[in-house]
Write a protein that holds these residues in place. Structure first.
Motif, mmCIF file in Angstrom:
data_model
loop_
_atom_site.group_PDB
_atom_site.id
_atom_site.type_symbol
_atom_site.label_atom_id
_atom_site.label_comp_id
_atom_site.label_asym_id
_atom_site.label_seq_id
_atom_site.Cartn_x
_atom_site.Cartn_y
_atom_site.Cartn_z
ATOM 1 N N HIS A 178 -14.770 2.293 2.409
ATOM 2 C CA HIS A 178 -14.890 2.495 0.958
ATOM 3 C C HIS A 178 -14.084 3.718 0.495
ATOM 4 C CE1 HIS A 178 -17.900 -0.661 0.617
ATOM 5 N NE2 HIS A 178 -18.444 -0.170 1.709
ATOM 6 N N MET A 179 -12.844 3.762 0.928
ATOM 7 C CA MET A 179 -11.934 4.837 0.536
ATOM 8 C C MET A 179 -10.673 4.233 -0.056
ATOM 9 S SD MET A 179 -12.885 7.985 0.979
ATOM 10 C CE MET A 179 -11.309 8.824 1.117
ATOM 11 N N LEU A 180 -10.222 4.770 -1.169
ATOM 12 C CA LEU A 180 -8.943 4.362 -1.730
ATOM 13 C C LEU A 180 -7.817 4.992 -0.923
ATOM 14 C CD1 LEU A 180 -9.585 4.640 -5.574
ATOM 15 C CD2 LEU A 180 -9.448 2.565 -4.203
ATOM 16 N N SER A 181 -6.645 4.392 -0.992
ATOM 17 C CA SER A 181 -5.450 4.892 -0.298
ATOM 18 C C SER A 181 -5.703 5.083 1.187
ATOM 19 C CB SER A 181 -4.974 6.213 -0.929
ATOM 20 O OG SER A 181 -4.655 6.037 -2.276
ATOM 21 N N SER A 182 -6.508 4.210 1.765
ATOM 22 C CA SER A 182 -6.801 4.269 3.196
ATOM 23 C C SER A 182 -6.125 3.094 3.888
ATOM 24 C CB SER A 182 -8.310 4.224 3.423
ATOM 25 O OG SER A 182 -8.612 4.370 4.795
ATOM 26 N N ALA A 210 8.808 -11.580 -9.543
ATOM 27 C CA ALA A 210 7.353 -11.668 -9.399
ATOM 28 C C ALA A 210 6.751 -10.383 -8.869
ATOM 29 C CB ALA A 210 6.984 -12.829 -8.470
ATOM 30 N N ALA A 211 7.595 -9.510 -8.297
ATOM 31 C CA ALA A 211 7.096 -8.294 -7.648
ATOM 32 C C ALA A 211 7.535 -7.053 -8.402
ATOM 33 C CB ALA A 211 7.589 -8.237 -6.204
ATOM 34 N N LYS A 212 6.731 -6.031 -8.299
ATOM 35 C CA LYS A 212 7.029 -4.750 -8.924
ATOM 36 C C LYS A 212 6.711 -3.639 -7.927
ATOM 37 C CE LYS A 212 5.722 -1.778 -12.813
ATOM 38 N NZ LYS A 212 4.816 -1.638 -13.993
ATOM 39 N N ARG A 213 7.668 -2.762 -7.705
ATOM 40 C CA ARG A 213 7.477 -1.659 -6.763
ATOM 41 C C ARG A 213 6.427 -0.680 -7.295
ATOM 42 N NH1 ARG A 213 11.913 -0.250 -3.162
ATOM 43 N NH2 ARG A 213 13.475 -1.914 -3.145
ATOM 44 N N VAL A 214 5.666 -0.128 -6.380
ATOM 45 C CA VAL A 214 4.713 0.926 -6.720
ATOM 46 C C VAL A 214 4.719 1.929 -5.573
ATOM 47 C CG1 VAL A 214 2.780 -0.346 -5.689
ATOM 48 C CG2 VAL A 214 2.323 1.429 -7.367
ATOM 49 N N ALA A 215 4.545 3.213 -5.902
ATOM 50 C CA ALA A 215 4.599 4.260 -4.876
ATOM 51 C C ALA A 215 3.652 5.381 -5.258
ATOM 52 C CB ALA A 215 6.023 4.797 -4.720
ATOM 53 N N THR A 216 3.260 6.158 -4.269
ATOM 54 C CA THR A 216 2.413 7.326 -4.483
ATOM 55 C C THR A 216 3.007 8.511 -3.735
ATOM 56 O OG1 THR A 216 0.182 8.233 -4.221
ATOM 57 C CG2 THR A 216 0.946 6.759 -2.503
ATOM 58 N N TYR A 272 2.813 3.129 4.025
ATOM 59 C CA TYR A 272 1.575 2.999 3.262
ATOM 60 C C TYR A 272 1.650 3.673 1.894
ATOM 61 C CZ TYR A 272 -0.394 1.326 7.640
ATOM 62 O OH TYR A 272 -0.643 0.590 8.762
ATOM 63 N N MET A 273 2.698 4.431 1.640
ATOM 64 C CA MET A 273 2.837 5.108 0.349
ATOM 65 C C MET A 273 3.677 4.300 -0.637
ATOM 66 S SD MET A 273 3.351 8.961 1.876
ATOM 67 C CE MET A 273 3.685 9.746 0.301
ATOM 68 N N THR A 274 4.167 3.146 -0.219
ATOM 69 C CA THR A 274 4.917 2.245 -1.103
ATOM 70 C C THR A 274 4.370 0.836 -0.944
ATOM 71 O OG1 THR A 274 6.609 1.807 0.578
ATOM 72 C CG2 THR A 274 7.011 3.643 -0.941
ATOM 73 N N ALA A 275 4.579 0.011 -1.966
ATOM 74 C CA ALA A 275 4.085 -1.366 -1.916
ATOM 75 C C ALA A 275 4.777 -2.189 -2.998
ATOM 76 C CB ALA A 275 2.573 -1.401 -2.105
ATOM 77 N N GLN A 276 4.585 -3.487 -2.909
ATOM 78 C CA GLN A 276 4.926 -4.394 -4.000
ATOM 79 C C GLN A 276 3.626 -4.918 -4.572
ATOM 80 O OE1 GLN A 276 7.828 -4.841 -5.287
ATOM 81 N NE2 GLN A 276 9.461 -5.097 -3.769
ATOM 82 N N GLN A 277 3.514 -4.912 -5.904
ATOM 83 C CA GLN A 277 2.366 -5.493 -6.570
ATOM 84 C C GLN A 277 2.849 -6.566 -7.541
ATOM 85 O OE1 GLN A 277 0.236 -2.889 -9.213
ATOM 86 N NE2 GLN A 277 2.094 -1.939 -10.021
#
Length: 853
Positions: free
Chosen positions: A386-390, A287-293, A314-319
């Motif tokens: 109202h900032m992305l990646s915050s 159900a989850a997919k890794r995402v990173a920046t 904060y630079m990685t997550a599951q979506q």
């Protein structure tokens, strides 16, 4: 990477590696350069990219070498006569007793492992064994939240097998470990509030023949607001409530999870914590997919900080993994965390950072804790200026279920569009809550009873004597009973605000309730419900961090704007109280008036005069309204400047708004501008001070860079924000627009470039082309430029800004001029608010400061 500093304190000494790091990286860069030169004909683009990449690594490492340094910082290598290092932190031998801590033990035995595991840290090669109740005492320099960690590594030596130890551990009387024993290496971490000058760690063997031990101890200050008393959301079958006085509990860390990322060691965390991956806790991995920046987070005041969680969290997550799902499919991602016992209350801290959206207000999702709704329609944009990646975090309080498990889920919101269905999570922390009032050990209780028993007779006699004296005094003179505190009309707010150590200490606007208190401003909840038709959604006219704003009509037909606080809002209570404190004592034609407030049924509601035409922002780049003429824009700026100037100078210390922006300048039916939203306001510095030292608050794009750097607030911070508004009025675009080209994203920077070129007319609102007198535009640009000076000392006062804007309007009304009159000397700056200006003569006397005497 952990912080380093040069300190003389032997307990907290840590090597400064900045110069060493620089030399190593410089040597590496030189080596790489020689490799390229010796390779024949290296690709210029390849060489440039590599050097650029290495430079980024160097800057990243160098910047991470300067971070949080705790005021109190004790690191003990127990049972050792020499210091040792762990993750570049020096643990001082407890046998040296440097004077900043004291070891009290009748029979303590330093123990050394003569056959240590080759992979074990040197800290675990020794231990101190206690055969009687013994303690370490630490001097506390600054009260507040502290982290306390215990390292236990059992080994056998000198007739002791530490695996057989059984003991209890108390910290300042709070039971941390009861009848504790371990067969493996264990690190125990606790977070607690320390209000004493001393912190005592007490180790007590379970019985006379037993013993206890410890390998290492850490006691160090936590960052400010690491644990706050308010804002946590209590989640249960009864719904969501605000949880108060969180700091009264000792917190024991159970889990610390880097969701979607790899393991992080203390070396990569400014508070020396370990974060483990979430793979083993996912209920359904598919159900989850890794995402990173690769971009570092955009930290903003009021959200998370690198101390709350490191960048890598904060630079990685599951979506949501939607690759194999049908279009618009909705499902949750769920994690289950074992916590060991059922029905026990825990703090669940969830970390979020929107690294998946391409624009604001794109991601809406729901959060569940133990299958109960914990946060519905969560929009990270509204929590992060109202900032992305915050980064931002939300605290939840919940009880573990019958299986001793804490379950966390995220899933799409009902308001998500079919093409933008998603949910994310970046990090999880789970901490067991230990009630400080209930955690006293039997040992401590017995000691108290013995002490009470030995003095009971004396206390009884003394009490009888005091009672007799009191009765005698009452017979001589009967004093009138004092009024109940509730009659003052403000006690309920103070109780709701928590202890004197809460963030309400920032509310220092010198407000006084006056002869009738604030009671005269109270409005019954029933009247507000009637005025808003039971908070009809059709009457919503705005939304902000505090909550929804409704249009309403009171019983006397007065039109009002009703701002209703959201339960659990972090900024809700201080903002609520500050608004009342400020607006109950000031009146001015260009400041929005407070009609009243309501605090019944745990509600936080503010009622203002209704401003027919709403925020200035809507008239600058809103599609619903016709464009404003240049003259009207100038009159609006002049009105807002008058309100601000009065705010700064209308009392001894003045009041600093701290959140000036086009959204907080409202227009009435006749386009008269009024400054609104005083929730972040602070009183100015005293006469013998130059600034107010305070945490940074404000809105991104309007924030004074000097205030941001130095955390020193002055009225010139408002001047900077107003300068941004001036360009916003001229250019009709937001202060920050991430959808524009990189050089245009920040309005202040972009407009200043054109102003310095003398080509400001190139970027004005197209609707204003042909309307603005050349001299008027030039003086206007110069005024805005002065407001945006890098240093506050170089900026004008609001009185100067007001006077210049009046002059700009005069130049505009004087018509075309070819004589260079724009360079003429300005009118002298007024010492007070100008009386009888060209745009407002009859209302100049309408401002006043309410006399509290």
């Amino acid at each position: 990477m952990p912080p380093f500093s040069n300190q003389s304190d032997p307990v907290s000494t840590r090597p400064n590696l900045s110069s060493t790091l620089y030399n190593h990286v410089l040597h590496f860069l030189k080596k790489q350069s020689s490799v390229y030169l010796s390779s024949g004909n290296p690709s210029p683009s390849m060489e440039t990219k590599t050097v650029h990449f290495l430079s980024l690594i160097f800057l990243s490492l160098l910047s991470s070498s300067t971070s949080f340094t705790p005021t109190d910082n004790y690191l003990l290598n127990c049972g050792s006569a020499t210091n040792t290092s762990l993750y570049n932190r020096v643990f001082v031998a407890d046998a040296s007793r440097p004077g900043l801590f004291f070891l009290s033990a009748d029979r303590s035995i330093p123990l050394a492992d003569h056959n240590p595991s080759p992979n074990s840290p040197a800290l675990y090669h020794t231990a101190r064994v206690f055969t009687t109740p013994s303690s370490y005492k630490f001097n506390i320099r600054k009260n507040g939240t502290h982290l306390v960690r215990f390292h236990f590594w059992p080994f056998a030596a000198q007739g002791f097998n530490l695996s057989d130890a059984k003991f209890s551990v108390l910290v300042n009387g709070n039971m941390m470990l009861r009848d504790f024993s371990t067969q493996v290496a264990v690190l125990k971490e606790y977070i607690m509030k320390v209000d004493d000058e001393m912190l005592e760690v007490l180790l007590i063997p379970v019985d006379e023949s037993g013993f206890g031990f410890v390998s290492g101890i850490e006691v160090f200050s936590a960052p400010k607001d690491f644990i706050v008393d308010y804002g946590a959301r209590l989640v249960s079958a009864n719904g969501i409530e605000e949880y108060k006085n969180l700091s009264l509990h000792v917190l024991e860390t159970i889990h610390r999870i880097n969701v979607g990322g790899s393991k992080l060691t203390p070396f990569n965390d400014t508070l020396w914590r370990s974060w483990i991956p979430d793979d083993d806790f996912l209920v359904l991995k598919s159900a989850a997919k890794r995402v990173a920046t690769t971009h570092t987070p955009n930290y903003q005041s009021g959200g998370a900080s690198p101390e709350i969680a490191p960048d890598n969290v904060y630079m990685t997550a599951q979506q949501m993994n939607k690759e194999n799902a049908t279009l618009g499919a909705r499902f949750n991602i769920t994690w289950e965390f074992p916590v060991g016992s059922f029905g026990v209350r825990h703090l669940v801290r969830l970390h979020f950072c929107d690294i998946v959206s391409t624009s604001l207000n794109q991601l809406y999702f729901d959060v569940y804790v133990n299958d109960y709704s914990a946060y519905k329609d969560l929009d990270l944009s509204t929590l992060t200026f109202h900032m992305l990646s915050s980064p931002v975090y939300v605290d939840f309080i919940a009880d573990s279920d019958d299986l001793g498990v804490m379950r966390v889920s995220v899933g799409p919101s009902d308001i998500s569009t079919s093409l933008k269905v998603n949910a994310i999570l970046n990090g999880v922390e789970i901490m067991k809550m230990i009630n400080a009032a209930d955690s006293q050990s039997e040992y401590t209780k017995r000691t108290i009873w013995i002490a009470l028993g030995s003095t009971l007779g004396g206390l009884l006699i003394f009490s009888l004597a005091v009672l007799a004296a009191v009765l005698l005094c009452k017979c001589k003179k009967q004093k009138p009973k004092p009024r109940r505190a509730e009659s003052a009309g403000w006690t309920h707010l103070r109780v709701y605000g928590g202890s004197s150590r809460s963030r309400m200490s920032e509310v220092t606007v010198n407000a006084s309730p006056g002869p009738n208190g604030y009671h005269s401003l109270r409005i019954p909840f029933a009247d507000i419900k009637s005025a808003t038709n039971n908070f009809d959604e059709k009457l919503i006219i705005g939304v902000g961090g505090f909550g929804m704003v409704y249009k309403g009509v009171l019983k006397d037909n007065t039109k009002v704007a009703v701002k209703r606080g959201v339960p659990g809002s972090r900024q809700g209570l201080p903002e609520f109280q500050t608004e009342i404190a400020v607006l109950s004592r000031i009146r001015h034609r260009h400041l929005v008036s407070l009609i009243g407030y309501c605090e019944e049924q745990s509600e936080m509601i503010l009622v203002y005069e209704y401003m027919e035409r709403g925020p200035l922002k809507n008239h600058l780049y809103g599609a619903r309204y016709p464009p404003l003429s240049w003259k009207r824009r100038l009159e609006i700026c002049i009105g807002a400047a008058r309100g601000l100037h009065y705010l700064h100078t209308g009392s001894t210390q003045g009041i600093i708004h701290r959140d000036i922006k086009s959204t907080n300048i409202l227009l009435d039916q006749n386009y008269v501008a009024k400054v609104a939203d005083f929730g972040l306001s602070r009183s100015g510095p005293c006469l013998n001070e130059t600034h107010v030292s305070t945490g940074v608050k404000g809105s991104f794009g309007y924030l004074d860079p000097e205030y941001f750097r130095r955390q020193q607030l002055t009225d010139k911070s408002d001047v900077y924000s107003f300068g941004v508004v001036l360009f916003e009025v001229l250019c009709a675009r937001p202060a920050v627009d991430p959808l524009l080209a990189r050089e245009q994203v920040n309005l202040a920077e972009w407009a200043m470039q054109w102003q310095k070129k003398g080509m400001l007319e190139k970027i004005i609102d197209p609707h204003l082309v042909g309307q603005i007198n050349r001299n008027s535009l030039k003086k206007y640009g110069e005024t805005a430029e002065k407001c945006l000076a890098d240093y506050g000392v170089d900026r004008p006062t609001m009185g100067d800004v007001l006077w210049n804007l009046e002059y700009v309007l005069q130049l505009q009304e004087s018509g075309p001029s070819e004589d260079g009159n724009a360079n003429a000397q300005e009118l002298p700056s007024p010492s007070m608010i100008p009386q009888g200006s060209s745009t407002d003569t009859k209302n100049q006397q309408s401002f006043f400061l309410v006399d509290d005497q």
